[in-house]
Design a protein around this motif. Structure first.
Motif, PDB file in Angstrom:
ATOM      1  N   PHE A 158      59.015  54.739  74.087  1.00 29.18           N
ATOM      2  CA  PHE A 158      59.870  53.402  74.153  1.00 29.18           C
ATOM      3  C   PHE A 158      61.337  54.065  74.155  1.00 29.18           C
ATOM      4  CE2 PHE A 158      58.574  54.116  69.830  1.00 29.18           C
ATOM      5  CZ  PHE A 158      59.329  54.299  69.184  1.00 29.18           C
ATOM      6  N   ASP A 214      55.822  44.531  68.847  1.00 28.66           N
ATOM      7  CA  ASP A 214      57.347  44.739  69.010  1.00 28.66           C
ATOM      8  C   ASP A 214      57.842  44.906  70.247  1.00 28.66           C
ATOM      9  OD1 ASP A 214      57.242  44.885  66.046  1.00 28.66           O
ATOM     10  OD2 ASP A 214      57.026  47.155  66.090  1.00 28.66           O
ATOM     11  N   VAL A 215      56.859  44.936  71.288  1.00 31.24           N
ATOM     12  CA  VAL A 215      57.302  45.062  72.638  1.00 31.24           C
ATOM     13  C   VAL A 215      57.846  43.723  73.239  1.00 31.24           C
ATOM     14  CG1 VAL A 215      56.059  47.048  72.997  1.00 31.24           C
ATOM     15  CG2 VAL A 215      55.229  44.908  74.080  1.00 31.24           C
ATOM     16  N   PHE A 269      65.031  49.963  70.780  1.00 27.15           N
ATOM     17  CA  PHE A 269      64.081  49.541  69.829  1.00 27.15           C
ATOM     18  C   PHE A 269      64.860  49.987  68.482  1.00 27.15           C
ATOM     19  CE2 PHE A 269      61.192  49.039  73.210  1.00 27.15           C
ATOM     20  CZ  PHE A 269      60.219  48.319  72.918  1.00 27.15           C
ATOM     21  N   SER A 285      63.434  49.336  65.670  1.00 29.60           N
ATOM     22  CA  SER A 285      62.367  49.877  65.048  1.00 29.60           C
ATOM     23  C   SER A 285      60.802  49.872  65.822  1.00 29.60           C
ATOM     24  CB  SER A 285      61.891  49.170  63.710  1.00 29.60           C
ATOM     25  OG  SER A 285      61.831  47.423  63.780  1.00 29.60           O
ATOM     26  N   TYR A 286      59.802  50.261  65.505  1.00 26.70           N
ATOM     27  CA  TYR A 286      58.658  50.103  66.191  1.00 26.70           C
ATOM     28  C   TYR A 286      57.468  50.385  65.395  1.00 26.70           C
ATOM     29  CZ  TYR A 286      54.470  50.342  69.181  1.00 26.70           C
ATOM     30  OH  TYR A 286      53.154  50.296  69.443  1.00 26.70           O
TER      31      TYR A 286
END
Length: 290
Positions: free
Chosen positions: A143, A156-157, A148, A150-151
């Protein structure tokens, strides 16, 4: 000649023919003897399959090409390669490329590389030997760290532009997981190569794909430092997120199988296999490791 003499003569010919067939089966020549006699070994590899087997600037290259060449050298042989477009499933590929040939009379090769080595699948094979398991592949996500904040999980996508190869396991997973909540985030490309190219150009926020392929293609397309190294994603439900890769030969060639298995073990133990993967921008993940 009366009927009984004709019948007796016919039976004698049939028995003789059956004996000849049985003798031919008993005397099948191991392909190791064949390749040693001709001085070269032919590998069957997938066509247009970067970073494993593909053409670049008129040169055929890739991880599988380097690996096959190194194994051939260990056997004192020259390596040649024949490419093919995959069929509907691996059974088709093994039959057409390795032990029977195509219906139209296509020749078979000596060795097939990059073969899925699921233990249950391997156990039920009666025409080929799948062995020399050398790599563990796993679906992973890269990513854009600028997109992002945070992931932590695949959820989260949601709302991002996530690239996937059309029809791939990554595409299927993203389309169906969490009741389809992520399906609107998926942007599909006909090939993973095209997908990663778009990602490197900033047209996507993330890509979900097999880690090895993704790493190699990110190197090919000069992915910027803001694109995170791929990290494994654990699938839930019916989808498999990781699998082992090996090589295959026809079942009637145990000497070739053993010679290649020894060559493969030497490549791994010497660190040459790791170096081959590194040249193509990939981490070498041994079977059993996650």
């Amino acid at each position: 000649m009366n009927f009984f003499k004709v019948l007796t003569a016919g039976l004698a010919l049939l028995v003789s023919a059956m004996g000849n067939v049985a003798g031919a089966d008993d005397d099948v020549q191991d392909r190791l003897d064949i390749v040693q006699k001709k001085g070269s070994i032919e590998y069957i590899v997938y066509r247009d399959y970067p970073p494993y087997s593909f053409e670049r600037d008129g040169v055929f290259t890739g991880v599988d090409v380097d690996m096959g060449t190194a194994m051939a050298a260990a056997l004192g042989l020259k390596a040649t390669f024949r490419t093919f477009i995959p069929g509907d499933d691996l059974d088709d590929d093994l039959r057409n490329q390795l032990w029977r040939g195509t219906i139209v009379g296509g020749a078979v090769g000596d060795v097939m590389l990059h073969v899925g080595a699921d233990p249950q699948y391997v156990a039920r094979q009666d025409k080929v030997s799948i062995f020399g398991v050398y790599f563990r592949e796993a679906v992973a996500l890269s990513f854009d760290t600028k997109k992002f904040p945070s992931y932590s999980t695949i959820s989260d996508v949601k709302g991002k532009r996530v690239g996937a190869e059309l029809g791939s396991i990554a595409d299927q997973f993203l389309t169906t997981t969490e009741g389809g909540a992520l399906s609107s985030s998926v942007i599909r490309y006909p090939t993973l190569d095209a997908c990663v190219k778009a990602y490197a150009e900033g047209k996507l926020d993330a890509v979900l794909a097999p880690r090895g392929e993704l790493q190699g293609l990110m190197k090919t397309h000069n992915a910027g430092p803001n694109l995170a190294p791929p990290q494994a994603v654990q699938f839930q439900g019916i989808f498999r997120s990781a699998w082992e890769i090996g090589i295959a030969v026809k079942k009637d060639s145990p000497k070739l199988r053993d010679a290649l298995a020894k060559a493969m073990a030497t490549l791994i133990e010497s660190g040459e296999m790791k170096a081959i993967y590194a040249r193509h921008g990939m981490d070498y993940v041994t079977p059993g490791l996650r």
